[in-house]
Motif scaffolding. Structure first.
Motif, PDB file in Angstrom:
ATOM      1  N   VAL A 102       0.740  -1.232   0.149  1.00  0.00           N
ATOM      2  CA  VAL A 102       0.291  -0.149  -0.412  1.00  0.00           C
ATOM      3  C   VAL A 102       0.859   1.397   0.167  1.00  0.00           C
ATOM      4  O   VAL A 102       0.350   2.311   0.201  1.00  0.00           O
ATOM      5  N   GLU A 103       2.099   0.999  -0.135  1.00  0.00           N
ATOM      6  CA  GLU A 103       3.268   2.944  -0.058  1.00  0.00           C
ATOM      7  C   GLU A 103       2.511   3.058  -1.837  1.00  0.00           C
ATOM      8  O   GLU A 103       2.400   3.013  -3.038  1.00  0.00           O
ATOM      9  N   ARG A 104       2.553   4.523  -1.498  1.00  0.00           N
ATOM     10  CA  ARG A 104       2.586   5.297  -1.870  1.00  0.00           C
ATOM     11  C   ARG A 104       2.715   5.089  -3.251  1.00  0.00           C
ATOM     12  O   ARG A 104       1.866   5.098  -4.869  1.00  0.00           O
ATOM     13  N   ASP A 129      -9.627  -5.057  -8.238  1.00  0.00           N
ATOM     14  CA  ASP A 129      -9.335  -6.641  -7.853  1.00  0.00           C
ATOM     15  C   ASP A 129      -7.614  -6.764  -8.546  1.00  0.00           C
ATOM     16  O   ASP A 129      -6.787  -7.448  -7.909  1.00  0.00           O
ATOM     17  N   ARG A 130      -7.816  -6.098 -10.096  1.00  0.00           N
ATOM     18  CA  ARG A 130      -6.940  -6.057 -10.904  1.00  0.00           C
ATOM     19  C   ARG A 130      -5.861  -4.824  -9.946  1.00  0.00           C
ATOM     20  O   ARG A 130      -4.332  -5.798 -10.106  1.00  0.00           O
ATOM     21  N   ALA A 168      -0.489  -4.657  -7.201  1.00  0.00           N
ATOM     22  CA  ALA A 168       0.297  -3.694  -6.132  1.00  0.00           C
ATOM     23  C   ALA A 168       0.975  -5.567  -5.423  1.00  0.00           C
ATOM     24  O   ALA A 168       1.846  -4.879  -5.393  1.00  0.00           O
ATOM     25  N   VAL A 169       0.164  -6.391  -5.465  1.00  0.00           N
ATOM     26  CA  VAL A 169       1.049  -7.336  -4.347  1.00  0.00           C
ATOM     27  C   VAL A 169       2.433  -8.303  -5.558  1.00  0.00           C
ATOM     28  O   VAL A 169       3.086  -8.328  -5.642  1.00  0.00           O
ATOM     29  N   LEU A 223      -1.657 -11.868 -10.501  1.00  0.00           N
ATOM     30  CA  LEU A 223      -0.782 -13.009 -10.291  1.00  0.00           C
ATOM     31  C   LEU A 223      -0.867 -13.994 -10.559  1.00  0.00           C
ATOM     32  O   LEU A 223       0.085 -15.428 -10.197  1.00  0.00           O
ATOM     33  N   SER A 224      -1.872 -14.394 -11.094  1.00  0.00           N
ATOM     34  CA  SER A 224      -1.277 -15.788 -11.440  1.00  0.00           C
ATOM     35  C   SER A 224      -0.471 -16.756 -12.635  1.00  0.00           C
ATOM     36  O   SER A 224      -0.132 -17.849 -11.718  1.00  0.00           O
ATOM     37  N   PRO A 225       0.295 -15.889 -13.433  1.00  0.00           N
ATOM     38  CA  PRO A 225       1.152 -16.392 -14.123  1.00  0.00           C
ATOM     39  C   PRO A 225       2.143 -16.757 -12.608  1.00  0.00           C
ATOM     40  O   PRO A 225       3.790 -17.264 -12.943  1.00  0.00           O
ATOM     41  N   LEU A 226       2.639 -15.803 -11.645  1.00  0.00           N
ATOM     42  CA  LEU A 226       3.279 -15.616 -10.863  1.00  0.00           C
ATOM     43  C   LEU A 226       3.513 -16.892 -10.037  1.00  0.00           C
ATOM     44  O   LEU A 226       4.475 -18.063  -9.327  1.00  0.00           O
TER      45      LEU A 226
END
Length: 557
Positions: free
Chosen positions: A153-155, A229-230, A235-236, A340-343
Motif C-alpha cells: 500500500v506504499e504510494r 482487484d486487478r 500492487a501485490v 497474480l496467476s502467472p507468478l
C-alpha cells in the motif's frame, strides 16, 4: 532493583539453583520466581531463616510436583508432541495453519518447541520499555517478508500498479467498472480499502467467467477480476516478484522480467544442436483449473511471513466465479486472467524445475509448457515416468494424449517447429497449427460481409499482424512470409470490389486510380467475380505501394 535470595538453614550456598527461592524486589513490588522444589518445601515443613524477613504482597502458591520429574523421565508438556507420534505430523499441521493464514503467535511457539528449539524470552522483553508492549523473540523468520502489506500500500508502488492496469485496459469484472472509472472510485474509497488491507479483512469480489476458443479445439476458461482487484493484485505482484524471481530456476522463461518465449525457443534449439534429438513433451491437463489451493499456499507460506498477504492470496484463490448471474464456489484452480496467476504458477512448478536441475536434465519451461531434451528414447521414457510422479505430488495431471517422447522435428514448442535446411542445419519455422490459426484470424478480420470500411479493416488487421510478426519473426522461412503477404493483399482487394458493387462504380474507381479505359471497362463488367479480378486486373491498380500507404504491414521484411 534489589534481589534477595532466601535459603533454609543449613542448606549450603544460596547460589545453588536446586531448592533456591529467589525474590526480585523493584520499587515496592515483589515478584516471586520459584524454581524446582522438593517435597519438604511443598509441605512447608521448614520455615524461613529469621534474618531474612521480607514483606509479601500475596500468599505463595503451592507448586505441584510431577512424578516424572522426580524420576528423571522425559515430560510431555501441554502443546508438545509425544516422542511416539509419527514424525512430520506436526510440521504438516503447522504448514496447513500457515497456508490458511490462521497461524497465531501461540502456533509459532508450539512449532518452535516441537522442533526442539524453545522460544527465547528475554528479561528486557518481559518489561515494558518506552511505553511499548512487551515483545518476545520467537526464532528466525523469513527475512524481509513480515511487513509486506505495508509495502503493497506504499504510494509509489500503488501509482506504478495503477499505470500498469490502465495500460493493460482489459474487460470489466462483475461490477462493470472499467479501468477509466477506477481512478475516481479510488479517490472516494481508497482510505477504506487501505484500512481493510492493513487489517487483513479485505475480501475480493468474484471473477467473471469468460470462455475463449482454443487453437486445438475446445475452450479456455478465463476468470476476469474487477478493476479494483486487478489493481490490488498488481500492487501485490510488484512487491512479491522481485523477491521470488531470483529464486526461480534458470530454465524457467514464462512471465518473468527480462525473459521471453523467444529466449526459451533459442535455448531449446541449442540443446538440439548439442545432439539431443529426442524430446519429452509434457502438457498439463487444465493446469490453471487444477491448482490445489492447499499445496500452493504451503509453498507460499515458506516464502512469505506476513499472514495478511497469505490470507489475501487465499481469498483471491477461493473467490467465486460468476456465470449466468450465479456465483459458483471454487475449491481448486487459480483464475487465468488476474495479474497474480502467472507468478503463482511459477511458485508451484519451481519445485519440479529444481528436481530436474538436480538430475542434470536439459529442459526448458514456459509457464505450464515443459520440454526435456534427451539423447535416446529410453532416457526420455524414464524422464516421463519421473515427471508423472512429481506432478502427481502437486495434485496435477499430465494430458497423456498430448504428452509423450518423440523426435524434436515432429514436435512444436510455443508455436515454433524445427526443420533441417541445406547441409543439415537446424532451422526454425512457424508451426502448422500456429499458421492455420493465423489464417483463420485474418479471414475473420477481412470478411467481406462485416459492413466496415477498408480503412477500419486495415486498422484492425495492422494491429494483429504487427503483434503476430513480432513473435514469429524468428522463423527462418522468408518464402512463407512472402506468400502470406500476397494472400492478405488478395483478400483486401476482394473487399474493395465488394464495396464498389456496380459496374458503373467499379469503372469510375478504376479510372480514378489510373487504369486504362479498356482495363476499367473489363473489370467493371465482371466486378462481381471478386476472386478472379483480385488476382488479375485489380492488382494493376491496387498495388503493393497502395496497401503500404494504407498501413498494411509486410511480413517478409
Amino acid at each position: 532493583m534489589e534481589v534477595r535470595v532466601l535459603r533454609e538453614p543449613g542448606r549450603g550456598d544460596p547460589s545453588e539453583a536446586q531448592g533456591a527461592d529467589c525474590e526480585v524486589v523493584a520499587e515496592g513490588s515483589v515478584e516471586r520466581i520459584r524454581g524446582l522444589t522438593n517435597r519438604n518445601r511443598i509441605r512447608g515443613a521448614h520455615g524461613r531463616a529469621s534474618g531474612h524477613v521480607t514483606a509479601k504482597l500475596s500468599r505463595p502458591r503451592a507448586v505441584s510436583v510431577n512424578p516424572a520429574v522426580v524420576r528423571r523421565r522425559p515430560v510431555i508438556l501441554p502443546g508438545e508432541i509425544s516422542p511416539r507420534a509419527r514424525k512430520g505430523d506436526a510440521a504438516r499441521a503447522a504448514e496447513r495453519e500457515v497456508s490458511r493464514g490462521r497461524s497465531s503467535r501461540a502456533a509459532v511457539r508450539r512449532r518452535a518447541e516441537r522442533g526442539g528449539e524453545r522460544p527465547t524470552v528475554t528479561l528486557e522483553g518481559a518489561m515494558p520499555q518506552n511505553g511499548e508492549a512487551p515483545t518476545a523473540s520467537c526464532g528466525a523468520g523469513r527475512s524481509g517478508t513480515s511487513r509486506l502489506m505495508e509495502e503493497v500500500v506504499e504510494r509509489e508502488n500503488l501509482k506504478a500498479a495503477l499505470r500498469r492496469v490502465r495500460q493493460n485496459q482489459g474487460s470489466p469484472g462483475i461490477d462493470g467498472m472499467t479501468t477509466e472509472e477506477l481512478v475516481p472510485y479510488l479517490r472516494e474509497n481508497w482510505v477504506r480499502v487501505r484500512e481493510q488491507l492493513l487489517a487483513g479483512t479485505y475480501r475480493p469480489q468474484a471473477v467473471k467467467r469468460q470462455e475463449i476458443p482454443k487453437r486445438g479445439g475446445g475452450t479456455r476458461v478465463l476468470g476476469i477480476p474487477t478493476a479494483l482487484d486487478r489493481f490490488i493484485q498488481q500492487a501485490v505482484l510488484q512487491v512479491l516478484q522481485p523477491r521470488f524471481d531470483p529464486t526461480f530456476s534458470e530454465h524457467s522463461y514464462g512471465f518473468r522480467p527480462g525473459r521471453s518465449a523467444q529466449q526459451a525457443i533459442a535455448q531449446a534449439q541449442r540443446y538440439i544442436e548439442e545432439g539431443r534429438r529426442g524430446v519429452v513433451d509434457v502438457d498439463l491437463e487444465k493446469f490453471f483449473d487444477r491448482v490445489n489451493h492447499d499445496v500452493l499456499m504451503g509453498r507460499l507460506a515458506k516464502r512469505i511471513e506476513d499472514k495478511r498477504v497469505l490470507r489475501l492470496i487465499r481469498r483471491y484463490l477461493e473467490s467465486g466465479v460468476m456465470a449466468h448471474g450465479v456465483v459458483i464456489e471454487r475449491h481448486e484452480g487459480t483464475p487465468q486472467g488476474g495479474p497474480l496467476s502467472p507468478l503463482l504458477a511459477n511458485v508451484l512448478l519451481d519445485e519440479v524445475d529444481k528436481e530436474l536441475e538436480k538430475r542434470g536434465h536439459a529442459f526448458v519451461r514456459y509457464a505450464d509448457d515443459c520440454n526435456v531434451y534427451v539423447r535416446s528414447r529410453k532416457a526420455g521414457e524414464r524422464v516421463l515416468v519421473f515427471l508423472r510422479k512429481k506432478y502427481g505430488d502437486l495434485r496435477l495431471r499430465i494430458n497423456e494424449e498430448k504428452s509423450g517422447v518423440a523426435r524434436v522435428i515432429t514436435r512444436e514448442f510455443l508455436g515454433i517447429a524445427f526443420w533441417r535446411g541445406a547441409g543439415g542445419k537446424l532451422r526454425r519455422r512457424v508451426a502448422d497449427r500456429a499458421l492455420e490459426a493465423m489464417k483463420d484470424r485474418v479471414r475473420e478480420i477481412t470478411g467481406r460481409s462485416r459492413g466496415r470500411s477498408v480503412r477500419q479493416v486495415v486498422e484492425e488487421l495492422s494491429r494483429y499482424l504487427t503483434g503476430w510478426h513480432a513473435y514469429f519473426r524468428m522463423a527462418e522461412t522468408p518464402e512463407i512470409f512472402r506468400s502470406l503477404d500476397e494472400w492478405i493483399r488478395h483478400r483486401l482487394r476482394q473487399i474493395h470490389l465488394k464495396h464498389w458493387k456496380t459496374a458503373k462504380r467499379a469503372h469510375a474507381e478504376f479510372r480514378a486510380r489510373g487504369a486504362s479505359e479498356e482495363l476499367a471497362r473489363r473489370a467493371g463488367v465482371r466486378c462481381q467475380r471478386w476472386w478472379y479480378h483480385s488476382t488479375h486486373a485489380v492488382h494493376v491498380v491496387l498495388t503493393k505501394a497502395y496497401f503500404d500507404g494504407l498501413g498494411v504491414p509486410r511480413l517478409a521484411t
